[in-house]
Design an enzyme around this catalytic site. Structure first.
Site, PDB file in Angstrom:
ATOM      1  N   HIS A   1     -10.589  -5.639  -2.591  1.00 18.23           N
ATOM      2  CA  HIS A   1      -9.210  -5.806  -2.141  1.00 18.23           C
ATOM      3  C   HIS A   1      -9.186  -6.131  -0.654  1.00 18.23           C
ATOM      4  O   HIS A   1     -10.039  -5.688   0.107  1.00 18.23           O
ATOM      5  CB  HIS A   1      -8.348  -4.586  -2.456  1.00 18.23           C
ATOM      6  CG  HIS A   1      -8.881  -3.285  -1.954  1.00 18.23           C
ATOM      7  ND1 HIS A   1      -9.965  -2.642  -2.517  1.00 18.23           N
ATOM      8  CD2 HIS A   1      -8.453  -2.479  -0.956  1.00 18.23           C
ATOM      9  CE1 HIS A   1     -10.188  -1.502  -1.877  1.00 18.23           C
ATOM     10  NE2 HIS A   1      -9.284  -1.387  -0.920  1.00 18.23           N
TER      11      HIS A   1
ATOM     12  N   ASP B   1       0.846  -1.189   0.000  1.00 15.70           N
ATOM     13  CA  ASP B   1       0.000   0.000   0.000  1.00 15.70           C
ATOM     14  C   ASP B   1       0.885   1.244   0.000  1.00 15.70           C
ATOM     15  O   ASP B   1       1.898   1.281   0.702  1.00 15.70           O
ATOM     16  CB  ASP B   1      -0.905  -0.015   1.239  1.00 15.70           C
ATOM     17  CG  ASP B   1      -2.047   0.966   1.146  1.00 15.70           C
ATOM     18  OD1 ASP B   1      -1.778   2.185   1.020  1.00 15.70           O
ATOM     19  OD2 ASP B   1      -3.203   0.538   1.210  1.00 15.70           O
TER      20      ASP B   1
ATOM     21  N   ASN C   1     -12.929  -3.591   3.180  1.00 13.32           N
ATOM     22  CA  ASN C   1     -13.877  -2.487   3.272  1.00 13.32           C
ATOM     23  C   ASN C   1     -14.917  -2.659   2.174  1.00 13.32           C
ATOM     24  O   ASN C   1     -14.574  -3.035   1.052  1.00 13.32           O
ATOM     25  CB  ASN C   1     -13.154  -1.151   3.096  1.00 13.32           C
ATOM     26  CG  ASN C   1     -12.094  -0.918   4.162  1.00 13.32           C
ATOM     27  OD1 ASN C   1     -12.285  -1.264   5.309  1.00 13.32           O
ATOM     28  ND2 ASN C   1     -10.979  -0.345   3.767  1.00 13.32           N
TER      29      ASN C   1
END
Length: 113
Positions: free
Chosen positions: A99, A30, A86
């Site tokens: 993801h 990330d 999420n």
């Protein structure tokens, strides 16, 4: 659905620090990590969010969790890690391509968020 940032990463149109790839998935670090280890695991099939997954995606969804397991071992997260998905705006999703966030190498607080 228009191309997402992640689809462009899959096609190598946008650079990413890729740590794992197979025929079904891609994993990369990330760019705004929330833990010392923060890796995103994505399916190559564009599924906008978990709630849009279909029964035919069952094997792929399980595969993504096994990829998380492999990467956690690769990253030496033996003390533990967290996996977050999420879903939707109120769930904190900002890129609408399913993801999994793999977070580790520090203690995780509870409750999250």
């Amino acid at each position: 659905m228009s191309d997402t940032l992640f689809e462009k990463i899959i096609r190598r149109e946008i650079p990413a620090d890729i740590v794992y790839e197979d025929d079904l998935s891609l994993a990369f670090r990330d760019i705004t990590p929330q833990a010392p280890v923060h890796i995103l695991v994505i399916p190559k099939k564009p599924i906008p969010m978990l709630e849009k997954a279909e029964a035919e995606d069952q094997g792929l969804l399980g595969h993504l969790l096994l990829v998380v397991q492999k990467i956690a071992a690769q990253e030496k997260l033996a003390k533990g890690f967290r996996v977050v998905i999420n879903n939707g705006e109120h769930g904190g999703q900002t890129v609408f391509h399913l993801h999994l966030h793999l977070l580790g190498d520090r203690p995780m607080d509870w409750p999250p968020g």
